[in-house]
Design a protein around this motif. Structure first.
Motif, PDB file in Angstrom:
ATOM      1  N   SER A  58       7.693  -7.817   2.645  1.00 49.62           N
ATOM      2  CA  SER A  58       8.278  -7.587   1.399  1.00 49.62           C
ATOM      3  C   SER A  58       7.699  -8.743   0.282  1.00 49.62           C
ATOM      4  N   ASN A  59       7.924  -8.466  -0.732  1.00 47.03           N
ATOM      5  CA  ASN A  59       7.550  -9.421  -1.896  1.00 47.03           C
ATOM      6  C   ASN A  59       8.673 -10.656  -2.335  1.00 47.03           C
ATOM      7  N   HIS A  60       8.411 -11.770  -2.324  1.00 49.35           N
ATOM      8  CA  HIS A  60       9.395 -12.886  -2.665  1.00 49.35           C
ATOM      9  C   HIS A  60       9.423 -13.060  -4.024  1.00 49.35           C
ATOM     10  N   VAL A  61       8.680 -12.344  -4.930  1.00 49.17           N
ATOM     11  CA  VAL A  61       9.145 -12.520  -6.540  1.00 49.17           C
ATOM     12  C   VAL A  61      10.306 -11.715  -6.805  1.00 49.17           C
ATOM     13  N   LEU A  62      11.255 -12.555  -7.075  1.00 48.60           N
ATOM     14  CA  LEU A  62      12.563 -11.516  -7.084  1.00 48.60           C
ATOM     15  C   LEU A  62      13.378 -11.716  -8.235  1.00 48.60           C
ATOM     16  N   PRO A  63      14.245 -10.888  -8.710  1.00 46.64           N
ATOM     17  CA  PRO A  63      15.007 -11.356  -9.984  1.00 46.64           C
ATOM     18  C   PRO A  63      16.219 -12.264  -9.463  1.00 46.64           C
ATOM     19  N   THR A  64      16.262 -13.316 -10.404  1.00 47.43           N
ATOM     20  CA  THR A  64      17.272 -14.325 -10.147  1.00 47.43           C
ATOM     21  C   THR A  64      18.465 -14.249 -11.479  1.00 47.43           C
ATOM     22  N   GLY A  65      19.225 -15.068 -11.261  1.00 44.01           N
ATOM     23  CA  GLY A  65      20.634 -15.429 -12.293  1.00 44.01           C
ATOM     24  C   GLY A  65      21.421 -14.257 -12.464  1.00 44.01           C
ATOM     25  N   GLY A  66      21.539 -13.293 -11.436  1.00 41.37           N
ATOM     26  CA  GLY A  66      22.110 -12.101 -11.731  1.00 41.37           C
ATOM     27  C   GLY A  66      21.369 -11.013 -12.418  1.00 41.37           C
ATOM     28  N   SER A  67      20.122 -11.071 -12.612  1.00 49.26           N
ATOM     29  CA  SER A  67      19.336  -9.978 -13.127  1.00 49.26           C
ATOM     30  C   SER A  67      19.018  -8.853 -12.227  1.00 49.26           C
ATOM     31  N   ALA A  68      19.198  -9.320 -10.939  1.00 53.44           N
ATOM     32  CA  ALA A  68      19.062  -8.237  -9.884  1.00 53.44           C
ATOM     33  C   ALA A  68      20.005  -6.877 -10.130  1.00 53.44           C
ATOM     34  N   ARG A  69      21.072  -7.146 -11.229  1.00 59.16           N
ATOM     35  CA  ARG A  69      22.055  -5.973 -11.560  1.00 59.16           C
ATOM     36  C   ARG A  69      21.039  -4.711 -12.272  1.00 59.16           C
ATOM     37  N   HIS A  70      19.938  -5.443 -12.653  1.00 58.61           N
ATOM     38  CA  HIS A  70      19.128  -4.206 -13.402  1.00 58.61           C
ATOM     39  C   HIS A  70      17.544  -4.282 -13.462  1.00 58.61           C
ATOM     40  N   THR A  71      17.130  -5.276 -12.663  1.00 60.69           N
ATOM     41  CA  THR A  71      15.757  -5.437 -12.492  1.00 60.69           C
ATOM     42  C   THR A  71      15.435  -5.579 -11.107  1.00 60.69           C
ATOM     43  N   SER A  72      14.251  -5.125 -10.670  1.00 60.80           N
ATOM     44  CA  SER A  72      13.592  -5.144  -9.304  1.00 60.80           C
ATOM     45  C   SER A  72      12.641  -6.197  -9.190  1.00 60.80           C
ATOM     46  N   GLY A  73      12.423  -6.394  -7.929  1.00 55.21           N
ATOM     47  CA  GLY A  73      11.499  -7.425  -7.517  1.00 55.21           C
ATOM     48  C   GLY A  73       9.829  -6.885  -7.626  1.00 55.21           C
ATOM     49  N   LEU A  74       8.967  -7.963  -7.635  1.00 58.58           N
ATOM     50  CA  LEU A  74       7.736  -7.785  -7.918  1.00 58.58           C
ATOM     51  C   LEU A  74       7.274  -6.315  -6.980  1.00 58.58           C
ATOM     52  N   SER A  75       6.575  -5.596  -7.503  1.00 53.63           N
ATOM     53  CA  SER A  75       5.791  -4.555  -6.372  1.00 53.63           C
ATOM     54  C   SER A  75       4.671  -3.756  -7.144  1.00 53.63           C
ATOM     55  N   VAL A  76       4.025  -3.055  -6.479  1.00 54.37           N
ATOM     56  CA  VAL A  76       2.870  -2.311  -6.881  1.00 54.37           C
ATOM     57  C   VAL A  76       3.685  -1.795  -8.388  1.00 54.37           C
ATOM     58  N   GLN A  77       4.609  -1.033  -8.307  1.00 50.60           N
ATOM     59  CA  GLN A  77       4.996  -0.497  -9.816  1.00 50.60           C
ATOM     60  C   GLN A  77       5.082  -1.580 -10.916  1.00 50.60           C
ATOM     61  N   HIS A 100       0.735  -1.078   0.195  1.00 53.56           N
ATOM     62  CA  HIS A 100       0.061   0.059   0.069  1.00 53.56           C
ATOM     63  C   HIS A 100       0.816   1.441  -0.007  1.00 53.56           C
ATOM     64  N   ASP A 101       2.044   1.204   0.684  1.00 51.49           N
ATOM     65  CA  ASP A 101       2.882   2.419   0.709  1.00 51.49           C
ATOM     66  C   ASP A 101       3.805   2.486  -0.444  1.00 51.49           C
ATOM     67  N   GLN A 102       3.686   1.691  -1.306  1.00 45.25           N
ATOM     68  CA  GLN A 102       4.364   1.612  -2.624  1.00 45.25           C
ATOM     69  C   GLN A 102       3.759   2.733  -3.610  1.00 45.25           C
ATOM     70  N   LYS A 103       2.591   2.649  -3.481  1.00 41.17           N
ATOM     71  CA  LYS A 103       1.827   3.483  -4.408  1.00 41.17           C
ATOM     72  C   LYS A 103       2.247   4.872  -4.488  1.00 41.17           C
ATOM     73  N   ARG A 104       2.227   5.178  -5.975  1.00 40.48           N
ATOM     74  CA  ARG A 104       2.770   6.509  -6.687  1.00 40.48           C
ATOM     75  C   ARG A 104       1.699   7.640  -6.851  1.00 40.48           C
ATOM     76  N   ASN A 105       1.746   8.696  -6.618  1.00 40.98           N
ATOM     77  CA  ASN A 105       0.779   9.925  -6.843  1.00 40.98           C
ATOM     78  C   ASN A 105       0.949  10.411  -7.998  1.00 40.98           C
ATOM     79  N   GLU A 106      -0.051  10.969  -8.556  1.00 42.83           N
ATOM     80  CA  GLU A 106      -0.001  11.773  -9.823  1.00 42.83           C
ATOM     81  C   GLU A 106       0.672  13.043  -9.344  1.00 42.83           C
ATOM     82  N   HIS A 107       1.508  13.503 -10.322  1.00 48.78           N
ATOM     83  CA  HIS A 107       2.406  14.672 -10.147  1.00 48.78           C
ATOM     84  C   HIS A 107       2.397  15.783 -11.169  1.00 48.78           C
TER      85      HIS A 107
END
Length: 451
Positions: free
Chosen positions: A387-406, A111-118
């Motif tokens: 936190s969310n447990h759907v996360l990047p694997t195989g070294g892709s955390a260098r450029h990819t985030s885990g699952l989130s509201v975004q 819920h706290d990850q939500k982005r507001n219109e700006h």
């Protein structure tokens, strides 16, 4: 002991444990990191015909693949509401309470990850507004097989719900032991989250169903196509997501699960061994990597592994994972070198067991999620850390985030200029248009000058 500079040393260990590699004296950039051999491209050769068959034959193809891969044809593709209701009614009260608490914590964080219109005002009469719009429909994949993952239902569904996605569907493989329906705990989690659209379909065929949709013979939809597919799965699920990326959005091409643990000599070897074992419990190709500044600690962890492996339920699976090329213990020169190594590895899950772990964690750049200190094991994040447990694997955390509201939101710009604001910047538009030899671009701005 003395170590010859720039030479890696290996230590012999028992067949039931894990390989120790002494990489002190090596440049961290030159260390051959433990990695599994997951050939998604090879899996595509199997996956592409399945995708095409589902697109062509629809329900019959899905039923045939269920019988072939899962050993049973489900009574129907879509799970009836009464089956979902029965699953929730029959759910163990302790499991239900645990899921409810997990949902509460995950929902609070997301819920706290939500982005507001700006809106940014650049000049009088010139504004750019960024809106965040959820995707229209999402297919959530929940694997079956060796384990049951109601937690994956929670992680995917809650993030999508908090993003405001209006339409969610879940697919999970049919189970022979449960009348051809997905596992009842999966169904109960879906009911608990208020997701009534669940399909008894697994593997690449489920991803194809989500991407292309499935119709009745009269042309009406059984399962409408989705805009995005998320959720973990095996190599064939990963290959199908890769093949269909573009037609649908995907979270990532997730591979085998992995943990890296960075420790100094202040850590507890029994706790570290337990965390390595818990990650190896997932699959024979799961990765468990320890990076330590202490040779003594490395051997203490091996001793603890030998003791704890005598008492675990899935010992054969765990031993195979720990002995595989994707797992191992690396002894490094110091904490600075250890941080460089875990940054290069870019783990799905990274645990920090060091003095002043919070400060060390903030020096790490590449990880899907970082578990700080001795009281934050990965298993906490698997279930109810929030936190969310759907996360990047195989070294892709260098450029990819885990699952989130975004993951489920699209940023859309609204550009609003009045006549005076456009006139002010028309020379800039025309100059850059001419510089790029696109004069009609400039004219499209100038033509409005005398309106």
């Amino acid at each position: 002991m003395t170590i010859e500079s720039n030479v890696e040393r290996h230590y012999p260990v028992s067949q039931s444990s894990i390989t120790i590699r002494d990489v002190r004296g090596l440049d961290p950039a030159d260390i051959d990191l433990p990695r599994g051999d997951l050939d998604v491209d090879a899996a595509l050769a199997v996956t592409l015909p399945v995708i095409q068959d589902v697109r062509t034959r629809g329900v019959e193809a899905l039923m045939d693949y269920a019988e072939r891969f899962d050993g049973i044809r489900p009574p129907s593709l879509r799970v009836p509401q009464r089956v979902l209701d029965d699953a929730l009614s029959n759910l163990d009260p302790e499991v239900k309470a645990a899921l409810e608490e997990t949902i509460r914590r995950v929902r609070a964080v997301h819920h706290d990850q939500k982005r507001n219109e700006h809106t940014t005002t650049l000049a009088p009469g010139a504004t750019v507004t960024e809106r965040w719009i959820p995707v229209d429909r999402v297919g959530l994949y929940v694997p079956g097989g060796r384990a049951v993952y109601p937690s994956s239902v929670v992680m995917n569904a809650v993030a999508a719900q908090e993003a405001g996605v209006p339409s969610l569907a879940i697919a999970s493989p049919p189970q022979r032991d449960h009348g051809g329906w997905p596992h009842p705990t999966i169904l109960a989690a879906a009911a608990l989250l208020g997701v009534p659209e669940v399909y008894a379909a697994g593997g690449a065929q489920a991803i194809a169903m989500f991407a292309h949709g499935i119709r009745n013979t009269d042309g009406s939809w059984i399962c409408e196509p989705v805009a995005m597919v998320t959720g973990p799965g095996n190599i064939y699920v990963a290959a199908a997501k890769r093949a269909l990326r573009g037609r649908v959005g995907i979270d990532s091409g997730a591979g085998p699960t992995e943990v890296a643990i960075l420790v100094d000599d202040s850590a507890n070897p029994g706790w570290v061994a337990a965390d390595l074992i818990s990650q190896a419990e997932h699959d024979v190709i799961a990765a468990a990597v320890l990076v330590t500044t202490s040779e003594t600690f490395a051997h203490a962890v091996v001793d603890e592994l030998e003791i704890q492996l005598l008492a675990v339920k899935h010992g054969d699976r765990i031993r195979q994972a720990l002995r595989g090329p994707q797992s191992g213990i690396l002894i490094v020169d110091d904490l600075d070198a250890g941080i460089q190594v875990v940054d290069a590895y870019a783990a799905e899950h990274l645990e920090i067991h060091t003095r002043d772990a919070a400060a060390v964690a903030r020096r790490v750049k590449n990880a899907g999620a970082i578990f700080v200190g001795s009281y934050a094991p990965v298993s906490l994040g698997d279930y109810c850390a929030g936190s969310n447990h759907v996360l990047p694997t195989g070294g892709s955390a260098r450029h990819t985030s885990g699952l989130s509201v975004q993951t489920f939101l699209r940023g859309v710009h609204l550009i609003e200029y009045d006549k005076e604001a456009l006139a002010q910047v028309e020379p800039v538009v025309s100059t850059l248009a001419n510089a790029e030899d696109l004069p009609a671009h400039g004219y499209a701005a100038r033509i409005r000058r005398n309106a």
